[in-house]
Design a protein around this motif. Sequence first.
Motif, mmCIF file in Angstrom:
data_model
loop_
_atom_site.group_PDB
_atom_site.id
_atom_site.type_symbol
_atom_site.label_atom_id
_atom_site.label_comp_id
_atom_site.label_asym_id
_atom_site.label_seq_id
_atom_site.Cartn_x
_atom_site.Cartn_y
_atom_site.Cartn_z
ATOM 1 N N SER A 388 0.837 -1.205 0.000
ATOM 2 C CA SER A 388 0.000 0.000 0.000
ATOM 3 C C SER A 388 0.869 1.251 0.000
ATOM 4 C CB SER A 388 -0.927 -0.002 1.225
ATOM 5 O OG SER A 388 -1.782 -1.127 1.193
ATOM 6 N N GLU A 391 2.525 1.711 -3.444
ATOM 7 C CA GLU A 391 1.582 2.219 -4.433
ATOM 8 C C GLU A 391 1.244 3.679 -4.175
ATOM 9 O OE1 GLU A 391 -0.948 2.132 -7.766
ATOM 10 O OE2 GLU A 391 0.732 0.905 -7.093
ATOM 11 N N ALA A 392 1.131 4.036 -2.885
ATOM 12 C CA ALA A 392 0.839 5.436 -2.551
ATOM 13 C C ALA A 392 1.970 6.343 -3.013
ATOM 14 C CB ALA A 392 0.627 5.576 -1.045
ATOM 15 N N ARG A 394 4.031 5.745 -5.514
ATOM 16 C CA ARG A 394 4.028 5.788 -6.986
ATOM 17 C C ARG A 394 2.992 6.788 -7.493
ATOM 18 N NH1 ARG A 394 1.332 4.164 -11.185
ATOM 19 N NH2 ARG A 394 -0.329 3.294 -9.875
ATOM 20 N N ILE A 395 1.820 6.715 -6.906
ATOM 21 C CA ILE A 395 0.749 7.625 -7.346
ATOM 22 C C ILE A 395 1.109 9.071 -7.033
ATOM 23 C CG2 ILE A 395 -1.648 8.270 -6.947
ATOM 24 C CD1 ILE A 395 -2.232 5.292 -6.445
ATOM 25 N N THR A 396 1.626 9.278 -5.819
ATOM 26 C CA THR A 396 1.981 10.639 -5.410
ATOM 27 C C THR A 396 3.079 11.204 -6.292
ATOM 28 O OG1 THR A 396 1.410 10.045 -3.130
ATOM 29 C CG2 THR A 396 2.684 12.057 -3.451
ATOM 30 N N SER A 397 4.053 10.384 -6.663
ATOM 31 C CA SER A 397 5.135 10.838 -7.536
ATOM 32 C C SER A 397 4.596 11.268 -8.896
ATOM 33 C CB SER A 397 6.177 9.738 -7.707
ATOM 34 O OG SER A 397 6.779 9.424 -6.476
ATOM 35 N N GLU A 398 3.670 10.471 -9.429
ATOM 36 C CA GLU A 398 3.073 10.831 -10.719
ATOM 37 C C GLU A 398 2.296 12.134 -10.612
ATOM 38 O OE1 GLU A 398 3.480 9.476 -13.640
ATOM 39 O OE2 GLU A 398 4.865 7.957 -12.821
ATOM 40 N N LEU A 399 1.550 12.282 -9.527
ATOM 41 C CA LEU A 399 0.783 13.512 -9.333
ATOM 42 C C LEU A 399 1.696 14.710 -9.169
ATOM 43 C CD1 LEU A 399 -2.023 12.246 -6.913
ATOM 44 C CD2 LEU A 399 -2.230 12.743 -9.359
ATOM 45 N N TYR A 400 2.826 14.506 -8.482
ATOM 46 C CA TYR A 400 3.759 15.628 -8.306
ATOM 47 C C TYR A 400 4.390 16.023 -9.635
ATOM 48 C CZ TYR A 400 7.604 18.474 -6.619
ATOM 49 O OH TYR A 400 8.480 19.519 -6.414
ATOM 50 N N GLN A 402 2.987 15.946 -12.395
ATOM 51 C CA GLN A 402 1.981 16.694 -13.139
ATOM 52 C C GLN A 402 1.628 18.016 -12.469
ATOM 53 O OE1 GLN A 402 -1.316 13.983 -13.579
ATOM 54 N NE2 GLN A 402 -0.003 12.335 -14.410
#
Length: 451
Positions: A388, A391-392, A394-400, A402
């Motif tokens: 978890s 994955e959190a 990974r998602i946060t890195s992608e959002l950052y 962007q």
Amino acid sequence: MREGMLQRACCYLPVITLILVAILSLPGSSQAMTLETCIKTALENNPDIQAGITRIHEAKYMIKQAESAYYPRLYLSGAYSVTDNPPQAFMMSLNQKDLDMMQPDFDPNDPDHTDNMRLSLGLKYRVYDGGVKSIHVQMAKESKQLRELGLRAVQNELIHQVTRGYYGVLRAQAFVAVQEESLISLEESLRIATARFNAGSAVKTDVLNLEVKLAQAQEDTIRAKNGVRLAIASLNTAIGSDLVLTNGLPVPDREEIREKLESLDFSDIENRPELKATFTLSNITEHSYEKASRERRPTMSAFGSYDLDSGDFSDFENSYLMGVMAEWEIFDGYQRQNKASIAKAQWQTAKKETLKARNDLRLDLQQAYLKAMDARERLEVSEKSIESAREALRITSELYKQGVAEITVLLTAQVGLTTQKTRSVAAYYDYLTALSNYDRARGLGVEKYKE
């Protein structure tokens, strides 16, 4: 010229081969140092183990010393004396079979100077002592058994200490790996933040916050690497030699150890050498009381001697003496009675200590089991949370990337993953150490490593 070089190479080939063999034979160079190797080496080299073995050898001689009471005592003596004391001069002449009371100059009240050379071979043997000898031998044998149990207790504890040190090295090594992964992730985040800042889509504080966090992670990595060196030093201290030189130890398979925890059974404490030692000590004190009681009984001894007497060192006359003597000290100021009373009190105390030891070992076993259960449950929870947290992040890195997520959220996700990995590593090796401690509490450590 080439032939000369080939000849020189052939000459150096045996030397090079020996050097390579020596290098490959160094600990840890050709193969990883296993836990079993560390434990077996510790059981051979540890000073406490060696001292325990020496004490057992000492106990063997104590048994022989106690058994020596069953043998007769022989002694050989020689003495030369000269006197003009009437009784002694009379007995000397009599022993030499040279006494002639019919001589005109015989005067028993004013003898001449009389000398005597006596050689004597004597024997003494205690025929009956109330059974003290047999009890003394039994106590010596039980004393040896007590020392053997003491050695087993030390071995049992040492196996756990080496195991804990071994897993301590692996845990420290795993902490280094976690910190290094964190460094890589932070460096990547810093690269992205720098690129965004250069592009004008991020503020300077994002870069600065990541640089601070990266520096903290570098400090944590340095501490983790120092922790490995300290763990290796602690492990080698338990082993009793510098056996482990690097941190290249094989990592146990997580799937193999997941179901290793056996159910709690209080009867396992019967395997503990500490409990058996309390029973043995109770037997020794009981025999000590019995020995003190029997020392109040009468004794009977046989004795004898063969004597040679001479006044001129050439013509020896022989004689012998044999007999039996019984003794019974009727009153000694209550010394033996008080000695027996003290021994009885010590026996009663030892019996109470046996009950206390049983309760303490039950508690020790239960605590070891509960710690193992706790570590296993923490391990299961931590393993689930790692995915978890990963994955959190990974998602946060992608959002950052962007520009949607803030840097604080990214740092929180990064810290969360590192924390969960660290907890998982700690729980895993806590569980392995707890299993070893549970084996120690059940008295099974030595059984696994018997020759």
